[in-house]
Design a protein around this motif. Structure first.
Motif, PDB file in Angstrom:
ATOM      1  N   LEU A 236     107.279  84.690 158.636  1.00 19.53           N
ATOM      2  CA  LEU A 236     107.338  86.241 158.668  1.00 19.53           C
ATOM      3  C   LEU A 236     106.217  86.906 158.232  1.00 19.53           C
ATOM      4  CD1 LEU A 236     109.828  87.506 159.685  1.00 19.53           C
ATOM      5  CD2 LEU A 236     111.098  87.311 157.012  1.00 19.53           C
TER       6      LEU A 236
ATOM      7  N   PRO B 129     112.969  77.854 153.495  1.00 21.12           N
ATOM      8  CA  PRO B 129     112.475  79.397 153.416  1.00 21.12           C
ATOM      9  C   PRO B 129     111.047  79.550 153.125  1.00 21.12           C
ATOM     10  CG  PRO B 129     114.362  78.511 151.755  1.00 21.12           C
ATOM     11  CD  PRO B 129     113.842  77.332 152.743  1.00 21.12           C
TER      12      PRO B 129
ATOM     13  N   SER C 288     116.472  81.013 160.747  1.00 21.01           N
ATOM     14  CA  SER C 288     115.371  79.952 160.943  1.00 21.01           C
ATOM     15  C   SER C 288     116.006  78.892 161.426  1.00 21.01           C
ATOM     16  CB  SER C 288     114.713  79.668 159.735  1.00 21.01           C
ATOM     17  OG  SER C 288     115.564  79.595 158.611  1.00 21.01           O
ATOM     18  N   ARG C 289     117.144  78.246 161.042  1.00 16.86           N
ATOM     19  CA  ARG C 289     117.902  77.150 161.623  1.00 16.86           C
ATOM     20  C   ARG C 289     118.050  77.170 163.075  1.00 16.86           C
ATOM     21  NH1 ARG C 289     118.655  73.223 157.448  1.00 16.86           N
ATOM     22  NH2 ARG C 289     118.252  72.010 159.460  1.00 16.86           N
TER      23      ARG C 289
ATOM     24  N   ASN D 138     116.246  88.388 161.443  1.00 15.09           N
ATOM     25  CA  ASN D 138     115.841  87.960 160.230  1.00 15.09           C
ATOM     26  C   ASN D 138     115.445  86.615 159.951  1.00 15.09           C
ATOM     27  OD1 ASN D 138     115.177  88.180 157.613  1.00 15.09           O
ATOM     28  ND2 ASN D 138     117.171  88.716 156.865  1.00 15.09           N
ATOM     29  N   LEU D 139     114.281  86.452 160.313  1.00 16.35           N
ATOM     30  CA  LEU D 139     113.928  85.115 160.054  1.00 16.35           C
ATOM     31  C   LEU D 139     113.845  84.470 158.471  1.00 16.35           C
ATOM     32  CD1 LEU D 139     112.746  82.849 162.034  1.00 16.35           C
ATOM     33  CD2 LEU D 139     110.618  83.553 161.209  1.00 16.35           C
ATOM     34  N   ALA D 140     113.890  85.380 157.668  1.00 18.58           N
ATOM     35  CA  ALA D 140     114.248  84.896 156.132  1.00 18.58           C
ATOM     36  C   ALA D 140     115.402  84.374 155.863  1.00 18.58           C
ATOM     37  CB  ALA D 140     113.742  86.168 155.445  1.00 18.58           C
TER      38      ALA D 140
ATOM     39  N   ALA E 136     116.308  79.201 165.214  1.00 18.68           N
ATOM     40  CA  ALA E 136     115.046  79.037 165.926  1.00 18.68           C
ATOM     41  C   ALA E 136     114.723  77.436 165.834  1.00 18.68           C
ATOM     42  CB  ALA E 136     114.060  79.675 165.046  1.00 18.68           C
ATOM     43  N   LEU E 137     114.993  76.742 164.845  1.00 16.77           N
ATOM     44  CA  LEU E 137     114.633  75.475 164.938  1.00 16.77           C
ATOM     45  C   LEU E 137     115.247  74.588 165.788  1.00 16.77           C
ATOM     46  CD1 LEU E 137     112.491  74.201 163.141  1.00 16.77           C
ATOM     47  CD2 LEU E 137     114.264  73.685 161.510  1.00 16.77           C
TER      48      LEU E 137
ATOM     49  N   ASN F 192     106.749  73.650 165.267  1.00 17.84           N
ATOM     50  CA  ASN F 192     107.185  73.128 163.842  1.00 17.84           C
ATOM     51  C   ASN F 192     106.769  71.522 164.125  1.00 17.84           C
ATOM     52  OD1 ASN F 192     109.118  73.580 161.528  1.00 17.84           O
ATOM     53  ND2 ASN F 192     110.026  71.880 162.687  1.00 17.84           N
TER      54      ASN F 192
ATOM     55  N   LEU G 185     110.282  74.811 159.331  1.00 16.92           N
ATOM     56  CA  LEU G 185     110.859  76.138 159.498  1.00 16.92           C
ATOM     57  C   LEU G 185     112.240  76.152 158.599  1.00 16.92           C
ATOM     58  CD1 LEU G 185     109.823  78.635 160.705  1.00 16.92           C
ATOM     59  CD2 LEU G 185     111.359  78.467 162.535  1.00 16.92           C
ATOM     60  N   ALA G 186     112.924  75.043 158.373  1.00 13.01           N
ATOM     61  CA  ALA G 186     114.084  75.292 157.663  1.00 13.01           C
ATOM     62  C   ALA G 186     114.009  75.521 156.051  1.00 13.01           C
ATOM     63  CB  ALA G 186     114.991  74.185 158.106  1.00 13.01           C
TER      64      ALA G 186
ATOM     65  N   GLN H 223     104.010  87.102 161.297  1.00  6.49           N
ATOM     66  CA  GLN H 223     104.459  88.025 162.251  1.00  6.49           C
ATOM     67  C   GLN H 223     104.044  89.365 161.989  1.00  6.49           C
ATOM     68  OE1 GLN H 223     106.576  88.565 165.588  1.00  6.49           O
ATOM     69  NE2 GLN H 223     107.576  86.899 164.710  1.00  6.49           N
TER      70      GLN H 223
ATOM     71  N   LEU I 204     105.145  79.924 168.136  1.00  7.74           N
ATOM     72  CA  LEU I 204     105.321  79.142 166.974  1.00  7.74           C
ATOM     73  C   LEU I 204     105.796  77.488 167.262  1.00  7.74           C
ATOM     74  CD1 LEU I 204     106.072  79.039 163.744  1.00  7.74           C
ATOM     75  CD2 LEU I 204     108.566  79.774 164.415  1.00  7.74           C
TER      76      LEU I 204
ATOM     77  N   SER J 173     109.697  79.899 156.393  1.00  4.76           N
ATOM     78  CA  SER J 173     109.988  81.017 157.192  1.00  4.76           C
ATOM     79  C   SER J 173     109.624  82.045 156.850  1.00  4.76           C
ATOM     80  CB  SER J 173     111.556  80.920 157.580  1.00  4.76           C
ATOM     81  OG  SER J 173     112.144  80.821 156.222  1.00  4.76           O
ATOM     82  N   ARG J 174     109.341  82.368 155.489  1.00  4.58           N
ATOM     83  CA  ARG J 174     108.844  83.622 155.147  1.00  4.58           C
ATOM     84  C   ARG J 174     107.414  83.598 155.170  1.00  4.58           C
ATOM     85  NH1 ARG J 174     112.650  86.402 151.848  1.00  4.58           N
ATOM     86  NH2 ARG J 174     111.487  88.027 152.628  1.00  4.58           N
TER      87      ARG J 174
ATOM     88  N   GLN K 198     113.665  75.681 169.326  1.00  2.99           N
ATOM     89  CA  GLN K 198     112.268  74.927 169.308  1.00  2.99           C
ATOM     90  C   GLN K 198     112.682  73.541 170.029  1.00  2.99           C
ATOM     91  OE1 GLN K 198     108.509  74.566 168.701  1.00  2.99           O
ATOM     92  NE2 GLN K 198     109.235  75.959 166.937  1.00  2.99           N
TER      93      GLN K 198
ATOM     94  N   LEU L 179     108.057  83.874 169.374  1.00  2.74           N
ATOM     95  CA  LEU L 179     109.111  84.520 168.221  1.00  2.74           C
ATOM     96  C   LEU L 179     108.760  85.833 167.880  1.00  2.74           C
ATOM     97  CD1 LEU L 179     111.657  83.830 166.533  1.00  2.74           C
ATOM     98  CD2 LEU L 179     109.952  82.604 165.181  1.00  2.74           C
TER      99      LEU L 179
ATOM    100  N   MET M  70     103.168  85.797 168.315  1.00  2.00           N
ATOM    101  CA  MET M  70     103.124  84.744 167.798  1.00  2.00           C
ATOM    102  C   MET M  70     103.962  83.575 168.414  1.00  2.00           C
ATOM    103  SD  MET M  70     104.451  83.916 163.631  1.00  2.00           S
ATOM    104  CE  MET M  70     106.061  83.604 164.146  1.00  2.00           C
TER     105      MET M  70
END
Lengths: 347, 347
Positions: free
Chosen positions: A86, A79, B82-83, B75-77, B85-86, A103, A76-77, A89, A101, A82-83, B89, B101, A99
């Motif tokens: 998205l 991009p 995203s980090r 904004n997961l993008a 979130a990681l 990893n 997920l780190a 989602q 999720l 993660s996109r 997780q 998520l 969702m």
DNA sequence: CTGTTAGCGCCTTCAT
DNA sequence: ATGAAGGCGCTAACAG
């Protein structure tokens, strides 16, 4: 006053307060027309007062369908993923799914447990970016729910998948370098066991064949797992007597490692690579990237999955393969410094 | 043969095949010691043959506890989230929780519905990066489950949170620019209604006060919502007769917009900013970034939440505030061109 | 060591 | 227009 009991008030509690049965509460919450206005109001009042929320777990059990889909990504780190998440989602939400999720951190051996866990949680379907090349555990999951693969094709599995134009993109980008007159191009790639690695090498090769140039085997480095490895490999190539005239990188992390190597070596080389990335346009390097919409991979995967869920009862559609298009983008150097730059006409 | 019925075989099915009751199957799967070895084997065999998986939904209902926690990010993008979130997780997995998520896409008005949805799905707790400044809807969620805030402090809410050293980091980075002798520093910031925006401005200001320099109000631009806005604001500043001598940016997107503006303007300026980002070290700019471990925010938030879940019955601990440290990193320019460079001489 | 009973919260079906 | 019964799949609590 927070998080008492197992899970807050129930429909019975609401019913008691509103002086109706739980059944009527259920009807009100479902917008069932057969409820008198006065009753409806009393129920809503009670719901408000208690802060009641319908228990989706109980609903799922009764109705059969958890309203969740599972997504497993490798990192997920990055991009890219993660996109992708998205995109999943976005479509999931649109169709009323949530969702779950996971990893895998690129550890293929962890993946089966993650997938089992998601199945246990009754996800209605799975979208998976497989971490390794073995996919047998996915067959197990498919006994329970539909599975859609993203970014990698199925191997011995009959299922939907969404891919990027790996071959085509790599071929086109390589062709750009060749068209610019560079013939000694180094290839910096991820492990060839990964589909993307293999396909992109194939594209690199095909572009060479088309112009009748033989790639130099000594300039092909595969199995680069991260930016640091790519950096080392690049420095190594640069130290050679017959250093390459250009670089082709199979993904964003490798490109970044190569760029760091060039920077540290205080040199510059035309570079082409898969995946666009932030600030690619301001590096002042002649950079050709294969760009595509990572969100779209997620969106398409979610659509395939949800479509399959809709046909849940009837005849399931044959397995499909969707491809997301790539586009070559040329990031120039500031002034007409060197090389044919896409920005200006010429060439 | 995939996804028939509501949800595959049940314990009864397994039991029938193994010639035991469902209860015994339950015991075997729970590793209850009180089961004979032969029975255990028969049950496992049946489980294998049927591809049986325990229905977590039914378990949750019975046991009270879904084994899921909810995460809402803006904004997961953005790699920052995203980090984060990681990190969530990672700790969640460690304690046997899964992560549901949601992405608010920075639309504060969508957030309440997302949170309600997660509560409906019986998440046992929530980690939220609030999109707006209003947090009243979170109070509603707190009636059901514990809530931990990430990256923003609670406003009128009694709950745990994990923050970055916004003030401290901004002050230190700004101090670096000042120590280098730059006094006309432009401030490029996100909306001040956001906590991070306000705190980082405060830090910027404090650094100035400490050296007795008055910031120039004309060089302060707030409310920049994305890289494009930052780029425009920077170009605007550069066009001024009294252009700034350095730039301070409050987050990664703004830094990137500013860098793009500098590049397009064909100029260079010392730049300091919150959030480290990929390739910051190879831009050849005198760049000072406030770096921190975004994963750690997620990890800490998850720990606070899970700790609170553990005390679920006893007296809940008083609300806590955890701070993740920041560290100033200086990315130099290639050759000893200018400025105090932390890196090695040459390379 | 194994089975029976009962019920988690909700909703479909069938009364009233 | 509303209620009562029953069961989704599972597991504590109590037999035996």
């Amino acid at each position: 006053m927070s998080a008492r009991r197992g899970s807050g008030p129930t429909m019975h509690d609401v019913g008691r307060l509103a002086e109706v049965s739980a059944m009527t509460v259920s009807r009100v919450l479902k917008n069932d027309p057969g409820v008198s206005e006065s009753t409806r109001e009393r129920v809503f009042a009670a719901v408000d007062r208690l802060g009641y929320r319908r228990n989706q777990t109980a609903r799922s059990l009764r109705l059969g369908g958890s309203g969740m889909i599972g997504l497993v990504v490798t990192n997920l780190a990055n991009p890219f993923y993660s996109r992708l998440a998205l995109g999943v989602q976005e479509v999931a939400t649109e169709y009323g799914f949530r969702m779950l999720l996971s990893n895998s951190a690129e550890q293929a051996d962890r993946e089966p447990a993650l997938i089992d866990g998601l199945v246990d949680h009754q996800v209605e379907g799975l979208i998976v970016v497989p971490a390794g090349s073995r996919q047998q555990h996915l067959a197990g999951a498919m006994r329970h729910v539909p599975v859609v693969l993203a970014a990698r094709p199925p191997a011995g599995l009959d299922t939907d998948c969404v891919l990027v134009e790996d071959f085509h993109g790599a071929r086109e980008a390589t062709a750009c370098l060749l068209a610019d007159g560079h013939t000694r191009i180094a290839f910096l790639g991820n492990p060839p066991a990964l589909y993307t690695g293999a396909e992109r090498l194939r594209g690199f090769w095909a572009a060479h064949e088309e112009v009748g140039v033989e790639p130099d085997h000594d300039l092909i480095r595969q199995g680069l797992v991260d930016a640091a490895a790519a950096e080392r490999a690049t420095l190594d190539l640069l130290a050679r007597a017959d250093r390459p005239a250009a670089l082709f990188c199979t993904n964003n992390r490798i490109s970044q490692g190569a760029i760091r190597a060039l920077y540290k070596a205080g040199t510059t080389l035309p570079l082409a690579g898969f995946d666009d990335f932030d600030l690619a346009d301001v590096l002042g390097l002649p950079l050709t990237v294969v760009s595509y919409d990572a969100d779209e991979i997620g969106r398409q995967a979610a659509r395939l999955l949800i479509d399959r869920l809709a046909h849940h009862d009837g005849v399931p559609p044959a397995s499909r393969r969707v491809t997301v298009p790539t586009r070559v983008v040329r990031h120039g150097v500031p002034d007409g410094a060197d090389g044919p730059d896409g920005a200006t006409p010429e060439a």
